[in-house]
Design an enzyme around this catalytic site. Structure first.
Site, PDB file in Angstrom:
ATOM      1  N   LYS A  11      26.309 -20.134  24.213  1.00  0.00           N
ATOM      2  CA  LYS A  11      26.032 -21.542  24.539  1.00  0.00           C
ATOM      3  C   LYS A  11      26.627 -22.484  23.481  1.00  0.00           C
ATOM      4  CE  LYS A  11      21.933 -20.526  27.279  1.00  0.00           C
ATOM      5  NZ  LYS A  11      20.556 -20.942  27.618  1.00  0.00           N
ATOM      6  N   TYR A  51      23.230 -23.494  37.219  1.00  0.00           N
ATOM      7  CA  TYR A  51      21.771 -23.445  37.016  1.00  0.00           C
ATOM      8  C   TYR A  51      21.007 -23.995  38.221  1.00  0.00           C
ATOM      9  CZ  TYR A  51      22.048 -21.963  32.114  1.00  0.00           C
ATOM     10  OH  TYR A  51      22.244 -21.244  30.961  1.00  0.00           O
ATOM     11  N   ASN A 114      19.464 -22.128  22.907  1.00  0.00           N
ATOM     12  CA  ASN A 114      18.991 -20.792  22.536  1.00  0.00           C
ATOM     13  C   ASN A 114      20.121 -19.745  22.456  1.00  0.00           C
ATOM     14  OD1 ASN A 114      19.405 -20.521  25.269  1.00  0.00           O
ATOM     15  ND2 ASN A 114      17.393 -19.666  25.739  1.00  0.00           N
ATOM     16  N   HIS A 117      22.992 -16.928  27.004  1.00  0.00           N
ATOM     17  CA  HIS A 117      22.404 -16.707  28.320  1.00  0.00           C
ATOM     18  C   HIS A 117      22.524 -15.228  28.651  1.00  0.00           C
ATOM     19  CE1 HIS A 117      21.553 -17.131  32.598  1.00  0.00           C
ATOM     20  NE2 HIS A 117      22.616 -16.361  32.820  1.00  0.00           N
ATOM     21  N   GLU A 128      26.668 -14.614  38.880  1.00  0.00           N
ATOM     22  CA  GLU A 128      27.094 -15.376  37.697  1.00  0.00           C
ATOM     23  C   GLU A 128      28.472 -14.928  37.214  1.00  0.00           C
ATOM     24  OE1 GLU A 128      22.480 -16.216  36.328  1.00  0.00           O
ATOM     25  OE2 GLU A 128      23.732 -14.920  35.084  1.00  0.00           O
TER      26      GLU A 128
HETATM   27  P1  CMP Z   1      18.785 -19.334  30.149  1.00  0.00           P
HETATM   28  O1  CMP Z   1      18.454 -17.884  29.965  1.00  0.00           O
HETATM   29  O2  CMP Z   1      20.193 -19.726  30.042  1.00  0.00           O
HETATM   30  O3  CMP Z   1      18.199 -19.852  31.560  1.00  0.00           O
HETATM   31  C1  CMP Z   1      17.724 -21.166  31.790  1.00  0.00           C
HETATM   32  C2  CMP Z   1      17.723 -21.988  30.555  1.00  0.00           C
HETATM   33  O4  CMP Z   1      16.967 -23.190  30.599  1.00  0.00           O
HETATM   34  C3  CMP Z   1      17.107 -21.213  29.425  1.00  0.00           C
HETATM   35  O5  CMP Z   1      17.962 -20.154  29.030  1.00  0.00           O
HETATM   36  C4  CMP Z   1      16.876 -22.304  28.382  1.00  0.00           C
HETATM   37  O6  CMP Z   1      18.007 -22.519  27.559  1.00  0.00           O
HETATM   38  C5  CMP Z   1      16.692 -23.555  29.237  1.00  0.00           C
HETATM   39  N1  CMP Z   1      15.356 -24.124  29.097  1.00  0.00           N
HETATM   40  C6  CMP Z   1      15.090 -25.331  28.596  1.00  0.00           C
HETATM   41  N2  CMP Z   1      13.780 -25.574  28.613  1.00  0.00           N
HETATM   42  C7  CMP Z   1      13.174 -24.485  29.140  1.00  0.00           C
HETATM   43  C8  CMP Z   1      11.834 -24.129  29.430  1.00  0.00           C
HETATM   44  N3  CMP Z   1      10.801 -24.947  29.162  1.00  0.00           N
HETATM   45  N4  CMP Z   1      11.597 -22.919  29.968  1.00  0.00           N
HETATM   46  C9  CMP Z   1      12.622 -22.076  30.254  1.00  0.00           C
HETATM   47  N5  CMP Z   1      13.916 -22.378  30.008  1.00  0.00           N
HETATM   48  C10 CMP Z   1      14.202 -23.559  29.447  1.00  0.00           C
END
Ligand code: CMP
Length: 140
Positions: A11, A51, A114, A117, A128
């Protein structure tokens, strides 16, 4: 039977911090082989499509803005039990809850930024991977 491929993105936070190489070092050390990989950048529209499953969630708009805020690296990875093993390697979505030694524990800044992914199912791994790569872009 569990599938042998998953999909990942480095990311924008991790890319910008120069952690792409360190993260792929951990991914390869855990036994994953690279099937396809590219550095690219999502537009807000493409992030929204990727997403779309989260479109009703309160964090969707911010997530799309964040995911299009800078370059990313997209990759298809191969290993037995790929989806589950990769999710173990990266740790919980919220880095505050991620286990010691996981990629998110080491590199993630927040629940949104974070670091990586990881697909949550074999079905989504295929969807994906197809979102970013055609057959000719895959080495395996
Ligand atoms: P990812 O695994 O890429 O899938 C969805 C993404 O939404 C997640 O990682 C986070 O980076 C983002 N995200 C932001 N806020 C939240 C939240 N409250 N709960 C879950 N995902 C979140």
């Amino acid at each position: 039977m569990a599938g042998n491929r998953t999909f990942t993105m480095i990311k924008p936070d991790a890319f910008e911090a120069g952690n792409t190489g360190a993260i792929f070092k951990m991914i390869e050390a855990a036994g994953f082989n690279i099937v396809a990989m590219k550095a690219t950048r999502l537009t807000p529209e493409l992030a929204g499509k990727f997403y779309a499953v989260h479109s009703e969630r309160p964090f969707y708009k911010d997530l799309c803005a964040y995911m299009s805020s800078g370059p990313i690296v997209a990759a298809i990875l191969e290993k037995a039990n790929a989806v589950e093993d990769f999710r173990t390697l990266i740790g919980a979505t919220n880095p505050a809850q991620a286990a010691e030694g996981t990629i998110r524990k080491i590199f993630a800044k927040s629940i949104e930024a974070n670091a990586v992914h990881g697909s949550d199912s074999d079905e989504n791994a295929a969807i994906e991977g197809n979102f970013f790569f055609n057959q000719a872009e895959r080495v395996r």
